[in-house]
Each structure stands twice: as structure tokens, then as C-alpha cells.
Scaffold this motif. Sequence first.
Motif, mmCIF file in Angstrom:
data_model
loop_
_atom_site.group_PDB
_atom_site.id
_atom_site.type_symbol
_atom_site.label_atom_id
_atom_site.label_comp_id
_atom_site.label_asym_id
_atom_site.label_seq_id
_atom_site.Cartn_x
_atom_site.Cartn_y
_atom_site.Cartn_z
ATOM 1 N N ASP A 181 33.142 29.543 60.859
ATOM 2 C CA ASP A 181 32.691 30.518 61.863
ATOM 3 C C ASP A 181 32.282 31.824 61.191
ATOM 4 O O ASP A 181 31.551 32.624 61.762
ATOM 5 C CB ASP A 181 33.828 30.876 62.837
ATOM 6 C CG ASP A 181 34.268 29.692 63.674
ATOM 7 O OD1 ASP A 181 33.413 28.816 63.917
ATOM 8 O OD2 ASP A 181 35.449 29.647 64.061
ATOM 9 N N ILE A 182 32.839 32.031 60.013
ATOM 10 C CA ILE A 182 32.804 33.357 59.415
ATOM 11 C C ILE A 182 31.914 33.416 58.179
ATOM 12 O O ILE A 182 31.146 34.347 57.992
ATOM 13 C CB ILE A 182 34.245 33.749 58.968
ATOM 14 C CG1 ILE A 182 35.220 33.633 60.136
ATOM 15 C CG2 ILE A 182 34.296 35.134 58.354
ATOM 16 C CD1 ILE A 182 34.926 34.558 61.278
ATOM 17 N N HIS A 183 32.046 32.418 57.317
ATOM 18 C CA HIS A 183 31.450 32.540 55.991
ATOM 19 C C HIS A 183 30.050 31.968 55.881
ATOM 20 O O HIS A 183 29.732 30.944 56.448
ATOM 21 C CB HIS A 183 32.360 31.880 54.945
ATOM 22 C CG HIS A 183 33.652 32.621 54.787
ATOM 23 N ND1 HIS A 183 34.866 32.008 54.842
ATOM 24 C CD2 HIS A 183 33.895 33.938 54.618
ATOM 25 C CE1 HIS A 183 35.819 32.913 54.701
ATOM 26 N NE2 HIS A 183 35.254 34.092 54.568
ATOM 27 N N HIS A 184 29.237 32.677 55.116
ATOM 28 C CA HIS A 184 27.859 32.243 54.818
ATOM 29 C C HIS A 184 27.136 31.801 56.069
ATOM 30 O O HIS A 184 26.527 30.754 56.116
ATOM 31 C CB HIS A 184 27.858 31.141 53.759
ATOM 32 C CG HIS A 184 28.547 31.582 52.512
ATOM 33 N ND1 HIS A 184 28.059 32.618 51.743
ATOM 34 C CD2 HIS A 184 29.691 31.188 51.935
ATOM 35 C CE1 HIS A 184 28.883 32.819 50.726
ATOM 36 N NE2 HIS A 184 29.888 31.968 50.820
ATOM 37 N N GLN A 185 27.259 32.602 57.104
ATOM 38 C CA GLN A 185 26.536 32.335 58.332
ATOM 39 C C GLN A 185 25.233 33.110 58.311
ATOM 40 O O GLN A 185 24.637 33.254 57.290
ATOM 41 C CB GLN A 185 27.426 32.655 59.530
ATOM 42 C CG GLN A 185 28.635 31.730 59.607
ATOM 43 C CD GLN A 185 28.212 30.286 59.783
ATOM 44 O OE1 GLN A 185 27.524 29.966 60.735
ATOM 45 N NE2 GLN A 185 28.596 29.434 58.865
ATOM 46 N N ARG A 186 24.892 33.722 59.361
ATOM 47 C CA ARG A 186 23.578 34.320 59.630
ATOM 48 C C ARG A 186 22.936 35.143 58.523
ATOM 49 O O ARG A 186 21.735 35.070 58.326
ATOM 50 C CB ARG A 186 23.717 35.174 60.900
ATOM 51 C CG ARG A 186 24.293 34.378 62.049
ATOM 52 C CD ARG A 186 25.249 35.183 62.889
ATOM 53 N NE ARG A 186 26.480 35.442 62.195
ATOM 54 C CZ ARG A 186 27.607 34.746 62.390
ATOM 55 N NH1 ARG A 186 27.656 33.818 63.309
ATOM 56 N NH2 ARG A 186 28.685 35.003 61.686
#
Lengths: 318, 258
Positions: free
Chosen positions: B212-217
Motif C-alpha cells: 500500500d505504501i512502497h514504490h507506489q505512485r
Amino acid sequence: MAGVVVFAEVKDGRLKKASREALSIGRKLAQTAGGDLVAFGVDRAAAEEAGRYGAKRLYVAPLTAYTTGPFTTALKQLVDQVKPSIVLLAGTSNGRDLAPRLAARLNVGVASDVDRLEWTGGKLRARRPVYSGKAFATVEVSSTPAMATTRPNAFTAEEAGGETAEVVQIAGPASDDKVKLIETKTAEAEELTIAEADIIVSGGRGLKEATNFSLIRDLAHAIGGAVGASRATVDAGWIDHQHQVGQTGRVVSPNLYIAAGVSGAIQHLAGMSSSKHIVAINKDPEAPIFRVADLGVVGDLFQIIPALTEAVKKAKAH
Amino acid sequence: MNSVVCIAQVPDTEARIKIADGRRIDETGLKFIVSPYDEFALEEAIRVKEAKGGDVTVVSFGPDRVQQALRECLARGATKALHIKGESGSADALGIAKTLAAAIRSVPHDLLFFGKQGVGTDNSLVGPMVAELLGYPQLNVVTHLEVGEGKITAHREIEGAEEILEASMPAVITAQKGLNEPRYASLKGIMAAKKITIETKTLPDLGLQESDIHHQRVTVVALELPPEKSGGRKIDGGEPATAAKEILKYIREEAKAL
Ligand SMILES: Cc1cc2nc3c(=O)[nH]c(=O)nc-3n(C[C@H](O)[C@H](O)[C@H](O)COP(=O)(O)OP(=O)(O)OC[C@H]3O[C@@H](n4cnc5c(N)ncnc54)[C@H](O)[C@@H]3O)c2cc1C
Ligand SMILES: Nc1ncnc2c1ncn2[C@@H]1O[C@H](COP(=O)(O)O)[C@@H](O)[C@H]1O
């Protein structure tokens, strides 16, 4: 899903310079990303100017003074309707307030305060100064839409010679019941702000006392620039912190930065070394400011600044 | 009146930045500090507590080293601390905001304080994002705050002007320099802080997954140092009139600014 939406802010009947810059880079991005460049605003009078900067349509929401809630709702509606690939906001106070709020509502990413933008491989690629300009990060925004806020002065405002943008009225959002704007207090003598200025004249502790900031103000006035300051002078109470340049002030990149009596501490350099042309005046030949100055003048600011102000005035009179 | 203050731990502003693998900074030997704007946020929350009672909970998302920043905040007068363990460096601003919002939900609060900008990331995103995620009003870049009964009044800095805004609570406030003069930790504060346990949580504790948190958008694909400036021409300013002429020439011919 195509096109670019730009938040177009108006001041005194004209598009803000930072918004014109955002439209200009938005137009270039639309050429590679596909689709139209369109603008979002609250003032239909901006249609002609927005058109000149390449906007095909200006979506106008029935709103007046900026407050976060209604502007977020209106722009969100527009994004849902237009489905752009990219949403750009100029990095003004309102742009910086609105961008993160909208991004969280859309569940998308924002590259903030960028000084380069490019559309490649179906993604928005942006460069942004980090550690207050001590490094540059290139980031990829992979959400749809991809959002960015543009750093004032980093992009050139270029007219594209387009026709007046078609005005499309959009529905008004409900008013915000959680925040109320009570009053806007404008500074008495409206000074040019350092964030958007093309020329900045900054003073440091070398000025010795508060009243001597008049030397800096006179030069800034003569040359048509904004007044900047080192933190030492702000902490001493000689000038308001809105003028502070540096890591805990504003990071600026004007065309011309003149520093007088500023030593050039790392936190100050971080805030101004990306200026295009730098002139430094300091009596200490070893001052670190000279490391970033294109023209360094070793001498007494109390003599040189007034002489320069006179010379500028004369040059302008001709 | 309970406040939560979100604290970002950042490299010392004195530090020179070195790049590790083309994408991250080299943290070896790097000194970390509480992000300067967060100090104004913390100070304001402590003042609210002193006037109205309640708790000041400091929250930081990051690796183990952020405990030191939290400890420092406790020494200055925060009453509780929460460390969310994780690689905040691989999260984008929305990832950080989601983590903080999830953590804040379980902490009693009326006011949420942030810095207007984390010095280093320089995003100016996390505060308003948390406000949106929790559905609260945001008062951004605040230089003056008054806490009344059920509502707050804030002065917000904008270009060449100041806005006075009134908001309901709970609300998010992002602190600008000028809001107050942060205090130093007292010896008594330092001693008292030692007795407070820093609560720790992991992402799964908050019902979140790494994904949910890492290397997203938003992902960093390259990190570089700016081109070294060599320093330009240096002239002697002993003759003010001559120096002024030289500067003017530079301004006109090279900067093309007049
Ligand atoms: C966390 C943190 C954040 C900071 N953030 C910032 C920031 O955002 N911006 C910032 O500016 N600083 C910042 N600083 C402060 C910074 O470290 C320096 O203390 C500050 O920049 C020094 O200001 P100055 O150059 O005006 O003063 P000084 O360092 O005292 O320099 C004065 C200069 O004037 C010259 N001088 C004196 N008389 C004359 C004369 N007659 N003619 C010509 N030259 C003369 C001297 O040679 C000297 O170089 C920060 C510090 C910290 C710890
Ligand atoms: N990892 C983090 N943990 C806690 N608070 C944070 C973190 N990152 C950012 N913040 C808060 O959000 C503010 C703005 O950060 P930024 O959006 O990165 O400029 C900071 O001043 C902090 O108050």
C-alpha cells in the motif's frame, strides 16, 4: 484518458505568471501525451489569455476567493469528467494547498515543485530539487492522472497564439462548512514576492543594522526586483521571514540574484545557487558565496550598492 | 485538548549530501535532526497543552533512528510518542500520509500539527493529504494560531498577504516559521522523557501492507548532485564607481536583465 488540465489562477484580471508558465509546459506535455490542454479557474475573463497560452477550453467554477474545500471538489469533478493524463498546478500558495488535497482524494501521486517535466513511455517524468537544491531527484509519476506542481520561474511562459479558450461553466460545489475565510490582509506597500521574482536583491548581516536594508530596497526598486534576506537578518528582526532565502526560507531560481553582505552559508546557498546569474558583493575575499557567484565583487557594500543603484537608475533613464 | 504532532527526521541542514547508488542518499555518518518546521509544530502543540491541558503525542514513521527524534520531542514537552517502523524512504508522500492517518485514528486528538514542509523531501504534501484522508479542514502555512471553544483561528501566509481563517476541530495545521519560538529541552525535560516508553507499531499493526505504501505512485528513478559551480569572475571593488559599472555591464550583457 488524455490531455492536460492546468489550474489557472488570476490576479488583478491577468493570469498569474506562474500559471502562464504551467500552461506553457502543459501545452508541450499535451503534444506528446495526446489530448487537449484545458484550464480550470473561477474567472471567465481569463479565457482570452488562457487561449493564447494554448488552452482549448477554460472550465469555470462559480467560486470566488480560494478556500481548500470547494476548490478541491470543483477540480475533482472536472478531473472525473475530463479524465486527463496530467494535472498541473503552479507552485503558488494556493497551488501547494490544493494539489495534495486533490491528489489524496484521487488516490494519485504528485511530484511537487518540479523544474523539468517530460512525458515518456506513458508516464510523467519530473525533476525536482531535494535537500533544498543540494540534490536533484528525477521521479516518475505512474498514477492516472499524474499530478505535479511547477516551481515558479523554472519554466518559460510562451504564448502559442491560440484563439480564446472556449468557456465551459461547471457546477458549483457546496460551500465548505469547516473552514471560513474571515479576512485577507494585503501587505501595505505591495512588494514583489521572492518566489516569483525574476530579479532578487538580498541582504545579509553585512548590512549591520535594520535601517540599512533601505540600501537593498532602493536597488531592488531601481532594478525592478524583489528583496531577499539571509536568515541571520530575519532572526535579528531586521526584515520579515517572507523574504528569507534558503533551506528554511524560500528556494528561489530567479534570472538574476544579487547578494550583498551575505556570507553564503550552506543553508543559504541551497536556496539560491540554482539562480541563473549570481552577483555577490562581500568584503571578505574568502566568503563561500563567491563559490557560486558568476560575478564576485570584493568590496564594501556600503559604497558599492549605492553606486550601483545610481548606475541602474541612470541606465534606465536612457 | 489533545494534539498529535507528526515529526519527520531529516538530514542536518549543515550536511553535505552524498549519493549512494544513484537513487538514494548515503546515510553513513550523516547526522539527523527533527525537521526544522516540525519544531514550530511541536512548540505550538506544547503551548496548547500548557493552556488547555491534554496530551501531545508525537508520531514518526521511519527506521529505528527516528526514535531519537521522538525522544528529543519528549524532552521538549511532548507527553507520548509513537514510532511506526518502516522504510519511509521508499514511500511516496501519499504512502506516508496513509500510514500516519491510520496511526492517528487510534490516538485521541483535536488538533493535528505538521511542518509546512519536510526539509529535505521538500514535498509540502503530507499534512494536507492526511487532512483529506481523515476528512478534516486544513490550515496550511500557519504563522499564528488561536484555539477557542470548538473552533480555531489561524493566520495563513500567502504571496504578499495573509489570510485569517476559522475552522472547526479536529483540524490539520501546518506550521510555518514565525508561528512561535521553539524552546530547547530542559535538563528536567530530558530526565522526564527517559521515563516515557515510545510505543512502536508496524504497518500490519495499522492494517496496512507494504504494497500500500512502497514504490507506489511516485518513484525516484535517479538522484544526482547539481553540477559543481566553479565560481565565476572575481573583481576588486575598491573603486565603487568602477565596480558598479562592471556589475551593470554584467547585468545588461550577460543576465540581460535591464
Ligand atoms: C537549521 C538551520 C537552517 C538554516 N536555514 C537558513 C536559511 O534558510 N537561509 C539562510 O540564509 N540561512 C540559514 N541558516 C543560517 C546560516 O547557517 C547562516 O547563519 C546565515 O545564512 C548567515 O547569514 P549572513 O550571511 O547574513 O551572516 P554572516 O554569516 O554573518 O555573514 C555576513 C557577511 O557579510 C560580509 N560583510 C560584512 N560587512 C560587509 C560590508 N561592509 N560589505 C560587504 N560585505 C560585508 C562578511 O564578510 C560576511 O561574509 C540556517 C541555519 C540552521 C542551523
Ligand atoms: N515519515 C514521517 N513521519 C512523520 N511525519 C512526517 C513524515 N514525513 C513527513 N511528515 C510530516 O509531514 C510534513 C510535511 O512533509 P513533506 O510533505 O515531506 O514536505 C513534515 O513537516 C512532517 O510534519
